[in-house]
Write a protein that holds these residues in place. Structure first.
Motif, PDB file in Angstrom:
ATOM      1  N   PRO A  24       0.788  -1.233   0.000  1.00 12.92           N
ATOM      2  CA  PRO A  24       0.000   0.000   0.000  1.00 12.92           C
ATOM      3  C   PRO A  24       0.819   1.280   0.000  1.00 12.92           C
ATOM      4  O   PRO A  24       0.423   2.284  -0.584  1.00 12.92           O
ATOM      5  N   THR A  25       1.995   1.280   0.659  1.00 16.77           N
ATOM      6  CA  THR A  25       2.780   2.503   0.788  1.00 16.77           C
ATOM      7  C   THR A  25       4.260   2.217   0.622  1.00 16.77           C
ATOM      8  O   THR A  25       4.797   1.315   1.275  1.00 16.77           O
ATOM      9  N   ILE A  26       4.906   3.000  -0.246  1.00 16.64           N
ATOM     10  CA  ILE A  26       6.360   2.943  -0.404  1.00 16.64           C
ATOM     11  C   ILE A  26       6.837   4.390  -0.509  1.00 16.64           C
ATOM     12  O   ILE A  26       6.381   5.142  -1.376  1.00 16.64           O
ATOM     13  N   ALA A  27       7.741   4.788   0.358  1.00 17.02           N
ATOM     14  CA  ALA A  27       8.224   6.174   0.381  1.00 17.02           C
ATOM     15  C   ALA A  27       9.138   6.477  -0.807  1.00 17.02           C
ATOM     16  O   ALA A  27       9.042   7.532  -1.416  1.00 17.02           O
ATOM     17  N   SER A  28      10.035   5.555  -1.150  1.00 17.66           N
ATOM     18  CA  SER A  28      10.964   5.757  -2.259  1.00 17.66           C
ATOM     19  C   SER A  28      10.939   4.533  -3.161  1.00 17.66           C
ATOM     20  O   SER A  28      11.363   3.446  -2.739  1.00 17.66           O
ATOM     21  N   PRO A  32      12.644   0.623  -1.669  1.00 14.52           N
ATOM     22  CA  PRO A  32      11.661   0.202  -0.663  1.00 14.52           C
ATOM     23  C   PRO A  32      12.375  -0.466   0.509  1.00 14.52           C
ATOM     24  O   PRO A  32      13.379  -1.150   0.324  1.00 14.52           O
ATOM     25  N   THR A  33      11.838  -0.267   1.694  1.00 11.93           N
ATOM     26  CA  THR A  33      12.440  -0.873   2.874  1.00 11.93           C
ATOM     27  C   THR A  33      11.823  -2.252   3.126  1.00 11.93           C
ATOM     28  O   THR A  33      10.730  -2.564   2.635  1.00 11.93           O
ATOM     29  N   ARG A  34      12.505  -3.038   3.921  1.00 11.27           N
ATOM     30  CA  ARG A  34      11.978  -4.356   4.297  1.00 11.27           C
ATOM     31  C   ARG A  34      10.683  -4.180   5.087  1.00 11.27           C
ATOM     32  O   ARG A  34       9.742  -4.946   4.910  1.00 11.27           O
ATOM     33  N   VAL A 158      16.715  -5.983  -3.702  1.00 14.38           N
ATOM     34  CA  VAL A 158      15.827  -6.420  -2.626  1.00 14.38           C
ATOM     35  C   VAL A 158      16.561  -6.238  -1.293  1.00 14.38           C
ATOM     36  O   VAL A 158      17.680  -6.741  -1.128  1.00 14.38           O
ATOM     37  N   PRO A 159      15.935  -5.520  -0.343  1.00 17.66           N
ATOM     38  CA  PRO A 159      16.604  -5.285   0.943  1.00 17.66           C
ATOM     39  C   PRO A 159      16.616  -6.527   1.831  1.00 17.66           C
ATOM     40  O   PRO A 159      15.778  -7.423   1.668  1.00 17.66           O
TER      41      PRO A 159
END
Length: 160
Positions: A24-28, A32-34, A158-159
């Motif tokens: 639903p939400t990704i800041a960058s 994307p963060t884990r 992929v983090p």
């Protein structure tokens, strides 16, 4: 001198490897963060088919008076409309609850799986529609149709 050959690939087929998440939400988009990925929903186990989720580039002619040859440069980038066909549940508790029309978010495609250090593609999307497929012989399915709302980020690491 002989050119250096490209490294040999470890070939694979997508089933059992490729994964799709709705996030639903990704800041960058570029990183994307884990935490963001883990807050998403893994769609993989219900996916029957996928269409699109790739970018293409037009070619733009660049003629000049110095030559009869018309050279080209890469032009605008676009992503075709895309869809994920998923299985329907007889109790209606399926993708219709998660992705109704006009839902905005991100489809994250992990071509080689959600494994740290590999790559993923991040597509900003909005659900255009989610029609129920009408084939009477096959398992019931819903085709979630997406528009790609901004330029995707491709080959993002992929983090961990």
């Amino acid at each position: 001198m002989v050119a250096t050959p490209i490294s040999a690939s470890s070939r694979y087929i997508p089933p059992g490897t490729r994964q799709y998440y709705y996030v639903p939400t990704i800041a960058s988009l570029a990183s994307p963060t884990r935490i963001e990925l883990d807050a998403g929903t893994d769609l993989t186990g219900e996916v029957a088919d996928v269409s699109g989720f790739q970018t293409t580039s037009e070619s733009t002619d660049t003629p000049d008076l110095g030559s009869r040859f018309v050279s080209k440069i890469p032009g605008r980038i676009s992503a075709d409309d895309s869809s994920i066909t998923m299985y329907a549940s007889e109790d209606s508790q399926d993708v219709r609850q998660l992705l109704p029309r006009d839902t905005a978010g991100y489809i994250v495609q992990f071509p080689e799986g959600d494994i740290a250090g590999r790559t993923m593609d991040v597509f900003p999307v909005k659900v255009a529609s989610a029609p129920k497929m009408t084939d009477v012989e096959d398992p019931a399915k819903i085709e979630v149709q997406f528009t790609i709302t901004a330029e995707p980020e491709e080959n993002v690491t992929v983090p961990a």
